[in-house]
Design a protein around this motif. Sequence first.
Motif, short mmCIF file in Angstrom:
data_model
loop_
_atom_site.label_atom_id
_atom_site.label_comp_id
_atom_site.label_asym_id
_atom_site.label_seq_id
_atom_site.Cartn_x
_atom_site.Cartn_y
_atom_site.Cartn_z
N MET A 14 61.56 -16.56 30.77
CA MET A 14 60.15 -16.78 31.00
C MET A 14 59.92 -18.02 31.87
O MET A 14 59.02 -18.05 32.69
CB MET A 14 59.42 -16.92 29.66
CG MET A 14 57.92 -16.79 29.78
SD MET A 14 57.10 -16.76 28.17
CE MET A 14 57.81 -15.29 27.46
N VAL A 15 60.77 -19.03 31.70
CA VAL A 15 60.60 -20.31 32.40
C VAL A 15 61.20 -20.27 33.81
O VAL A 15 60.66 -20.86 34.75
CB VAL A 15 61.24 -21.44 31.57
CG1 VAL A 15 61.27 -22.75 32.31
CG2 VAL A 15 60.50 -21.61 30.24
N ARG A 16 62.30 -19.57 33.97
CA ARG A 16 63.06 -19.58 35.23
C ARG A 16 62.22 -19.31 36.49
O ARG A 16 62.43 -19.97 37.51
CB ARG A 16 64.22 -18.60 35.15
CG ARG A 16 65.21 -18.75 36.29
CD ARG A 16 66.42 -17.86 36.11
NE ARG A 16 67.15 -18.12 34.89
CZ ARG A 16 68.01 -19.13 34.71
NH1 ARG A 16 68.22 -19.98 35.68
NH2 ARG A 16 68.64 -19.28 33.57
N LEU A 47 52.38 -22.88 31.70
CA LEU A 47 51.63 -22.99 30.46
C LEU A 47 50.92 -21.68 30.14
O LEU A 47 51.01 -21.17 29.02
CB LEU A 47 50.62 -24.14 30.57
CG LEU A 47 49.70 -24.38 29.40
CD1 LEU A 47 50.49 -24.83 28.18
CD2 LEU A 47 48.66 -25.43 29.76
N ALA A 48 50.26 -21.11 31.12
CA ALA A 48 49.56 -19.83 30.92
C ALA A 48 50.55 -18.72 30.57
O ALA A 48 50.29 -17.90 29.67
CB ALA A 48 48.75 -19.47 32.16
N ALA A 49 51.69 -18.69 31.26
CA ALA A 49 52.70 -17.65 31.00
C ALA A 49 53.27 -17.78 29.59
O ALA A 49 53.47 -16.78 28.89
CB ALA A 49 53.82 -17.73 32.03
N LEU A 50 53.52 -19.00 29.14
CA LEU A 50 54.06 -19.21 27.79
C LEU A 50 53.04 -18.84 26.73
O LEU A 50 53.38 -18.21 25.72
CB LEU A 50 54.51 -20.66 27.61
CG LEU A 50 55.76 -21.07 28.41
CD1 LEU A 50 55.96 -22.57 28.33
CD2 LEU A 50 56.99 -20.32 27.92
N GLU A 51 51.78 -19.23 26.95
CA GLU A 51 50.75 -18.88 25.97
C GLU A 51 50.58 -17.37 25.86
O GLU A 51 50.44 -16.83 24.76
CB GLU A 51 49.42 -19.57 26.33
CG GLU A 51 49.43 -21.05 26.05
CD GLU A 51 48.09 -21.73 26.26
OE1 GLU A 51 47.86 -22.75 25.60
OE2 GLU A 51 47.26 -21.24 27.06
N GLU A 52 50.63 -16.69 26.97
CA GLU A 52 50.49 -15.23 26.96
C GLU A 52 51.75 -14.58 26.40
O GLU A 52 51.69 -13.68 25.56
CB GLU A 52 50.22 -14.70 28.36
CG GLU A 52 50.02 -13.21 28.39
CD GLU A 52 49.67 -12.70 29.78
OE1 GLU A 52 50.08 -11.57 30.10
OE2 GLU A 52 49.02 -13.42 30.55
N GLY A 53 52.91 -15.03 26.85
CA GLY A 53 54.17 -14.41 26.45
C GLY A 53 54.49 -14.57 24.98
O GLY A 53 55.10 -13.69 24.37
N THR A 70 61.74 -31.85 29.86
CA THR A 70 63.02 -31.12 29.89
C THR A 70 62.82 -29.72 29.32
O THR A 70 61.82 -29.43 28.66
CB THR A 70 64.10 -31.83 29.05
OG1 THR A 70 63.72 -31.80 27.67
CG2 THR A 70 64.33 -33.27 29.50
N ILE A 71 63.82 -28.87 29.56
CA ILE A 71 63.82 -27.53 28.97
C ILE A 71 63.73 -27.66 27.45
O ILE A 71 62.96 -26.94 26.79
CB ILE A 71 65.10 -26.77 29.36
CG1 ILE A 71 65.15 -26.50 30.87
CG2 ILE A 71 65.24 -25.49 28.56
CD1 ILE A 71 64.16 -25.48 31.36
N GLY A 72 64.49 -28.59 26.88
CA GLY A 72 64.51 -28.76 25.43
C GLY A 72 63.19 -29.23 24.86
O GLY A 72 62.75 -28.74 23.82
N SER A 73 62.54 -30.18 25.52
CA SER A 73 61.26 -30.67 25.00
C SER A 73 60.20 -29.57 25.07
O SER A 73 59.37 -29.44 24.16
CB SER A 73 60.80 -31.92 25.75
OG SER A 73 60.59 -31.67 27.13
N LEU A 74 60.25 -28.76 26.12
CA LEU A 74 59.28 -27.66 26.22
C LEU A 74 59.57 -26.60 25.16
O LEU A 74 58.65 -26.12 24.49
CB LEU A 74 59.32 -27.06 27.63
CG LEU A 74 58.31 -25.96 27.91
CD1 LEU A 74 56.88 -26.43 27.64
CD2 LEU A 74 58.45 -25.47 29.35
N TRP A 75 60.85 -26.25 24.98
CA TRP A 75 61.19 -25.27 23.95
C TRP A 75 60.81 -25.77 22.56
O TRP A 75 60.29 -25.02 21.74
CB TRP A 75 62.67 -24.89 24.00
CG TRP A 75 63.07 -24.08 22.80
CD1 TRP A 75 63.96 -24.43 21.84
CD2 TRP A 75 62.52 -22.82 22.39
NE1 TRP A 75 64.02 -23.45 20.87
CE2 TRP A 75 63.14 -22.45 21.18
CE3 TRP A 75 61.57 -21.97 22.93
CZ2 TRP A 75 62.84 -21.27 20.51
CZ3 TRP A 75 61.27 -20.79 22.25
CH2 TRP A 75 61.91 -20.45 21.06
#
Length: 90
Positions: A14-16, A47-53, A70-75
């Motif tokens: 989703m992030v890539r 942000l929009a993609a993560l909220e929807e996904g 970072t990837i980790g902080s976002l995850w």
Amino acid sequence: MPASVLIPRAFQDMVRPFLPYADAGELGASDELAALGLDSMGVVQLLAALEEGYDLEFADEALNQDTFATIGSLWQTVSEALPAGQHGDA
């Protein structure tokens, strides 16, 4: 978040698209989002993609530089916002 934390494949997928400098390999928890090409417009779109996904809404206090460092902080922020039992691949 320790660099050894595994980031779920669904989250990476989703992030890539928002990380133009990311290679095809695994994204690690310590990978810096800005170094991978995430810019301010990308943050908004991601942000929009993560909220929807993940069918969630980020708390206002989560919308800060630390979350998108970072990837980790976002995850970590995403996983904390998920309902109990939904912390694996989405």
